[in-house]
Design a protein around this motif. Structure first.
Motif, PDB file in Angstrom:
ATOM      1  N   UNK A 112     -24.940 -12.839 -30.357  1.00 54.52           N
ATOM      2  CA  UNK A 112     -25.594 -12.726 -31.659  1.00 54.52           C
ATOM      3  C   UNK A 112     -26.946 -13.441 -31.672  1.00 54.52           C
ATOM      4  N   UNK A 113     -27.030 -14.584 -31.001  1.00 53.74           N
ATOM      5  CA  UNK A 113     -28.302 -15.295 -30.908  1.00 53.74           C
ATOM      6  C   UNK A 113     -29.340 -14.453 -30.174  1.00 53.74           C
ATOM      7  N   UNK A 114     -28.931 -13.787 -29.097  1.00 54.18           N
ATOM      8  CA  UNK A 114     -29.853 -12.925 -28.357  1.00 54.18           C
ATOM      9  C   UNK A 114     -30.305 -11.752 -29.213  1.00 54.18           C
ATOM     10  N   UNK A 115     -29.378 -11.167 -29.947  1.00 56.50           N
ATOM     11  CA  UNK A 115     -29.738 -10.057 -30.834  1.00 56.50           C
ATOM     12  C   UNK A 115     -30.701 -10.529 -31.931  1.00 56.50           C
ATOM     13  N   UNK A 116     -30.410 -11.688 -32.480  1.00 51.02           N
ATOM     14  CA  UNK A 116     -31.265 -12.253 -33.514  1.00 51.02           C
ATOM     15  C   UNK A 116     -32.672 -12.490 -32.970  1.00 51.02           C
ATOM     16  N   UNK A 117     -32.756 -13.044 -31.776  1.00 54.35           N
ATOM     17  CA  UNK A 117     -34.050 -13.296 -31.145  1.00 54.35           C
ATOM     18  C   UNK A 117     -34.802 -11.979 -30.921  1.00 54.35           C
ATOM     19  N   UNK A 118     -34.112 -10.971 -30.416  1.00 54.87           N
ATOM     20  CA  UNK A 118     -34.740  -9.670 -30.178  1.00 54.87           C
ATOM     21  C   UNK A 118     -35.230  -9.047 -31.482  1.00 54.87           C
ATOM     22  N   UNK A 119     -34.423  -9.146 -32.523  1.00 55.93           N
ATOM     23  CA  UNK A 119     -34.821  -8.606 -33.821  1.00 55.93           C
ATOM     24  C   UNK A 119     -36.030  -9.340 -34.393  1.00 55.93           C
ATOM     25  N   UNK A 141     -39.116  -8.200 -32.566  1.00 54.26           N
ATOM     26  CA  UNK A 141     -39.471  -6.861 -33.030  1.00 54.26           C
ATOM     27  C   UNK A 141     -40.125  -6.934 -34.398  1.00 54.26           C
ATOM     28  N   UNK A 142     -39.574  -7.742 -35.272  1.00 56.41           N
ATOM     29  CA  UNK A 142     -40.143  -7.922 -36.606  1.00 56.41           C
ATOM     30  C   UNK A 142     -41.572  -8.452 -36.521  1.00 56.41           C
ATOM     31  N   UNK A 143     -41.790  -9.466 -35.677  1.00 53.40           N
ATOM     32  CA  UNK A 143     -43.139 -10.035 -35.527  1.00 53.40           C
ATOM     33  C   UNK A 143     -44.115  -8.991 -34.995  1.00 53.40           C
ATOM     34  N   UNK A 144     -43.686  -8.218 -34.000  1.00 55.25           N
ATOM     35  CA  UNK A 144     -44.559  -7.197 -33.422  1.00 55.25           C
ATOM     36  C   UNK A 144     -44.905  -6.128 -34.460  1.00 55.25           C
ATOM     37  N   UNK A 145     -43.914  -5.694 -35.213  1.00 60.19           N
ATOM     38  CA  UNK A 145     -44.156  -4.673 -36.231  1.00 60.19           C
ATOM     39  C   UNK A 145     -45.049  -5.216 -37.349  1.00 60.19           C
ATOM     40  N   UNK A 146     -44.837  -6.450 -37.738  1.00 61.62           N
ATOM     41  CA  UNK A 146     -45.645  -7.071 -38.776  1.00 61.62           C
ATOM     42  C   UNK A 146     -47.102  -7.180 -38.319  1.00 61.62           C
ATOM     43  N   UNK A 147     -47.293  -7.560 -37.067  1.00 67.09           N
ATOM     44  CA  UNK A 147     -48.639  -7.662 -36.509  1.00 67.09           C
ATOM     45  C   UNK A 147     -49.309  -6.290 -36.478  1.00 67.09           C
TER      46      UNK A 147
END
Length: 72
Positions: A6-13, A16-22
């Motif tokens: 779950x920590x790995x999934x959270x990190x990946x998400x 992804x959120x940061x990249x999309x926001x940028x």
């Protein structure tokens, strides 16, 4: 084990959120630049609606005949 997954999934998400926001921010800046250029082009081509109150000071140096030719 599940917690690590779950920590790995959270990190990946989050990445992804940061990249999309940028990317969204870059697109918004690009849109603003394009809209500004479009406004400048339309203004230069005389395609914007004319407002007498705002346009009169710009026309102050022109002859009255030139002003009449521009008015519909």
């Amino acid at each position: 084990m599940i917690c690590r997954h779950l920590d790995k999934q959270n990190h990946a998400l989050m990445e992804t959120y940061r990249a999309m926001s940028h990317e969204l921010h870059k697109l918004q800046v690009e849109e603003e630049t394009i809209m500004r250029k479009l406004y400048e082009l339309m203004s230069a081509e005389g395609l914007l609606p004319k407002h007498k109150e705002k346009r009169e000071p710009e026309r102050a140096g022109e002859s009255s005949q030139e002003n009449e030719e521009r008015e519909p």
